[in-house]
Scaffold this active site. Structure first.
Site, PDB file in Angstrom:
ATOM      1  N   GLY A 253      12.344 -17.277  20.752  1.00  0.00           N
ATOM      2  CA  GLY A 253      11.088 -16.467  20.476  1.00  0.00           C
ATOM      3  C   GLY A 253      10.607 -16.333  18.975  1.00  0.00           C
ATOM      4  O   GLY A 253       9.518 -15.690  19.071  1.00  0.00           O
TER       5      GLY A 253
ATOM      6  N   CYS B 113     -11.703 -31.678  35.880  1.00  0.00           N
ATOM      7  CA  CYS B 113     -12.615 -30.939  36.634  1.00  0.00           C
ATOM      8  C   CYS B 113     -12.006 -29.405  36.819  1.00  0.00           C
ATOM      9  O   CYS B 113     -11.716 -29.075  37.949  1.00  0.00           O
ATOM     10  CB  CYS B 113     -12.886 -31.616  37.820  1.00  0.00           C
ATOM     11  SG  CYS B 113     -13.505 -33.390  37.532  1.00  0.00           S
TER      12      CYS B 113
ATOM     13  N   GLU C 254      18.818 -19.397  20.432  1.00  0.00           N
ATOM     14  CA  GLU C 254      17.830 -20.498  21.556  1.00  0.00           C
ATOM     15  C   GLU C 254      16.507 -20.817  20.905  1.00  0.00           C
ATOM     16  O   GLU C 254      15.724 -20.304  21.388  1.00  0.00           O
ATOM     17  CB  GLU C 254      17.739 -19.987  22.673  1.00  0.00           C
ATOM     18  CG  GLU C 254      19.337 -19.528  23.423  1.00  0.00           C
ATOM     19  CD  GLU C 254      19.247 -18.833  24.546  1.00  0.00           C
ATOM     20  OE1 GLU C 254      19.876 -18.697  25.562  1.00  0.00           O
ATOM     21  OE2 GLU C 254      18.210 -18.190  25.054  1.00  0.00           O
ATOM     22  N   PRO C 255      16.239 -21.119  19.634  1.00  0.00           N
ATOM     23  CA  PRO C 255      14.861 -21.315  19.456  1.00  0.00           C
ATOM     24  C   PRO C 255      14.403 -22.620  19.975  1.00  0.00           C
ATOM     25  O   PRO C 255      15.239 -23.627  20.054  1.00  0.00           O
ATOM     26  CB  PRO C 255      15.086 -21.554  18.028  1.00  0.00           C
ATOM     27  CG  PRO C 255      16.510 -22.119  17.739  1.00  0.00           C
ATOM     28  CD  PRO C 255      17.081 -21.538  18.849  1.00  0.00           C
ATOM     29  N   GLY C 256      13.097 -22.576  20.238  1.00  0.00           N
ATOM     30  CA  GLY C 256      12.436 -23.937  20.616  1.00  0.00           C
ATOM     31  C   GLY C 256      11.138 -24.033  19.852  1.00  0.00           C
ATOM     32  O   GLY C 256      11.228 -24.930  19.087  1.00  0.00           O
ATOM     33  N   ARG C 257      10.122 -23.121  20.165  1.00  0.00           N
ATOM     34  CA  ARG C 257       8.896 -23.132  19.472  1.00  0.00           C
ATOM     35  C   ARG C 257       9.129 -23.474  17.862  1.00  0.00           C
ATOM     36  O   ARG C 257       8.534 -23.984  17.395  1.00  0.00           O
ATOM     37  CB  ARG C 257       8.331 -21.995  19.977  1.00  0.00           C
ATOM     38  CG  ARG C 257       6.715 -21.918  19.388  1.00  0.00           C
ATOM     39  CD  ARG C 257       5.857 -20.610  19.420  1.00  0.00           C
ATOM     40  NE  ARG C 257       6.308 -19.975  20.818  1.00  0.00           N
ATOM     41  CZ  ARG C 257       5.271 -20.334  21.955  1.00  0.00           C
ATOM     42  NH1 ARG C 257       4.418 -21.083  21.636  1.00  0.00           N
ATOM     43  NH2 ARG C 257       5.950 -19.796  22.891  1.00  0.00           N
TER      44      ARG C 257
HETATM   45  C1  LIG Z   1      11.991 -20.339  26.548  1.00  0.00           C
HETATM   46  C2  LIG Z   1      13.279 -19.546  26.244  1.00  0.00           C
HETATM   47  C3  LIG Z   1      13.605 -19.842  24.816  1.00  0.00           C
HETATM   48  C4  LIG Z   1      13.011 -20.294  23.913  1.00  0.00           C
HETATM   49  O1  LIG Z   1      11.722 -19.715  23.537  1.00  0.00           O
HETATM   50  P1  LIG Z   1      11.014 -20.118  22.204  1.00  0.00           P
HETATM   51  O2  LIG Z   1       9.989 -19.183  21.969  1.00  0.00           O
HETATM   52  O3  LIG Z   1      10.447 -21.466  22.515  1.00  0.00           O
HETATM   53  O4  LIG Z   1      11.869 -19.877  20.989  1.00  0.00           O
HETATM   54  C5  LIG Z   1      14.803 -19.242  24.755  1.00  0.00           C
HETATM   55  N1  LIG Z   1      15.670 -18.623  25.531  1.00  0.00           N
HETATM   56  C6  LIG Z   1      15.286 -18.784  26.948  1.00  0.00           C
HETATM   57  C7  LIG Z   1      16.108 -18.013  27.841  1.00  0.00           C
HETATM   58  C8  LIG Z   1      14.202 -19.163  27.280  1.00  0.00           C
HETATM   59  O5  LIG Z   1      13.751 -19.089  28.471  1.00  0.00           O
END
Ligand SMILES: *Cc1c(COP(=O)(O)O)cnc(C)c1O
Length: 429
Positions: free
Chosen positions: A239, A357, A273-276
């Site tokens: 997050g 569309c 758990e970083p993604g973004r």
């Molecule tokens: C989506 C998700 C993340 C990653 O969130 P980011 O905002 O991309 O860092 C981490 N943990 C869980 C359980 C998620 O569903």
């Protein structure tokens, strides 16, 4: 230096001219910077280095195999939310011992697949799920490591569609139910509850929601330990925010400075758990202008060849993405939000839209950008997370290709889909 930067009025990714890539690949095309990905990963690693931390890249933010491999090679673990993501993480060379599995609806088949591969742990989201993990593990004569995903009822102050830690959300186990799990934990013979997990939503522009959640977790962990549970791991989720507008936002060390004291107090190993944060600003989507269109009410539309099926965030979350021509002599200001800022000479206010569309197929509304002509290239920034990963072939539009830039070289890491790909698997009755 920013890995996406203008030099002599033209946009580069690391040492490669965007227009050189496009002349080979065409548009729309996703372009990622390897250096940006690794720099962000290392920023986070540094911020949390004081404690034993496992970074598990959130595969759902960008699930391309080569991107995952870059991270696996750098020592990252993976956070997966489906059997398919687990398959990708393993294919990319992810170590099973660093893979965590979240999600409210894991099927027995997915649980078995994860256990066969000896993943690190499950982040369990309900009693029913724990019972299924216990049963499946029992049949396989294994013990499954489990973290309880706690829903702490905290408002992360993000978009309604991306908040996950409030009591009305489907995610996690509320603290009252979690207490009943403490009582029952000994009856789960094939489950070892050894961690607690929270993920509050995304993107979160303040540390406060994390702190508020951790305060509740600190109290709960004591109850667990008093009951004899050996909680060793604290998974603080992802997050972490990124800047979509060019404005300064809080940094990994701002998060870790306030999070680590809790971790130390609880004497846990950390999982995050970083993604973004890792991939968001490490990728752009490049599109060509097809038409300029003006209606009699004075509204101007720039119609481009990328659409909501390629990048869904604006349509789904009202997300803001900076958009700027790949070639222009007007500088994109680093701090002002383009479009809300000044309309300089040579600029105009337009809606930037795709060909799909749907009225929601809009990338930007009333946005001031330098005037563009048919065939000009536009870069849509901050598209590396939840970009391609959320794409579809809606309107039977083949999905774009993906390119990874490494210094002065670039590689096709996913081919553009073809019309044949669209119908593969269908056949005629
Ligand atoms: C989506 C998700 C993340 C990653 O969130 P980011 O905002 O991309 O860092 C981490 N943990 C869980 C359980 C998620 O569903």
């Amino acid at each position: 230096m920013n890995d996406f930067h203008y030099k002599q009025n033209t946009l580069f990714c690391e040492g490669v001219k965007i227009s050189d890539i496009v002349s080979e690949t065409g548009t729309p095309v996703y372009i990622y910077s390897k250096n940006a990905i690794l720099s962000r990963f290392n920023d986070l690693r540094t911020a949390f280095q004081e404690v034993d931390t496992t970074i598990c890249f959130s595969v759902k933010s960008n699930s391309n195999l080569s991107i995952c491999k870059v991270l696996a090679d750098a020592g990252s673990g993976f956070d997966v939310v489906s059997g398919g993501e687990l398959f990708r993480a393993l294919k990319a060379g992810g170590k099973p011992s660093k893979i965590v599995f979240a999600g409210v609806g894991k099927t027995d088949k997915e649980i078995r697949y994860a256990l066969e591969n000896d993943i690190f742990m499950f982040n369990a989201e309900s009693i029913a799920e724990i019972e299924h993990i216990n049963a499946v593990a029992g049949k396989m004569k294994k013990t499954a490591k489990v973290a309880l995903r706690i829903n702490p009822d905290i408002d992360a102050k993000t978009h309604a569609k991306t908040t996950t830690g409030k009591k009305e959300n489907k995610f996690g186990i509320d603290l009252t139910v979690a207490e009943t799990i403490i009582e029952k934990s000994k009856t789960y013979k094939n489950v070892n509850i050894c961690g607690l997990h929270v993920h509050l939503g995304s993107p979160i522009y303040s540390v406060d929601p994390y702190v508020n959640a951790l305060k509740k977790i600190t109290v709960f962990i004591q109850k667990c330990r008093k009951a004899g549970m050996n909680i060793q791991y604290l998974n603080i989720g992802g997050g972490y925010c990124i800047s979509y507008t060019g404005e300064e936002v809080i940094k990994p060390k701002d998060y870790s400075a306030k999070i680590l004291p809790f971790v130390k107090e609880m004497q846990c190993q950390v999982i995050t758990e970083p993604g973004r944060f890792i991939v968001g600003n490490s990728g752009i989507l490049v599109t060509s202008v097809i038409y300029n269109k003006q209606n009699s009410h004075g509204k101007k539309f720039v119609i481009c060849d990328a659409a909501m099926n390629d990048l869904l965030r604006p349509a789904l979350y009202d997300a803001f993405h900076r958009i700027w021509p790949v070639k222009t002599n007007i500088t994109m200001s680093d701090t002002e939000t383009p479009g809300t800022g000044e309309v300089k000479k040579g600029m105009e206010v337009v809606d930037i839209v795709g060909p799909v569309c749907e009225s929601s197929d809009v990338f930007a509304k009333d946005r001031a950008i330098p005037q563009v002509d048919e065939g000009d290239l536009l870069a849509i920034f901050s598209a590396g997370a939840y970009g391609f990963a959320m794409s579809s072939s809606y309107n039977s539009r083949p999905r774009p290709c993906e390119i990874l830039v490494d210094k002065d070289k670039y590689f096709v890491i996913r081919k553009r889909e073809t019309y044949e790909d669209l119908i593969a698997g269908e056949g005629l009755l």
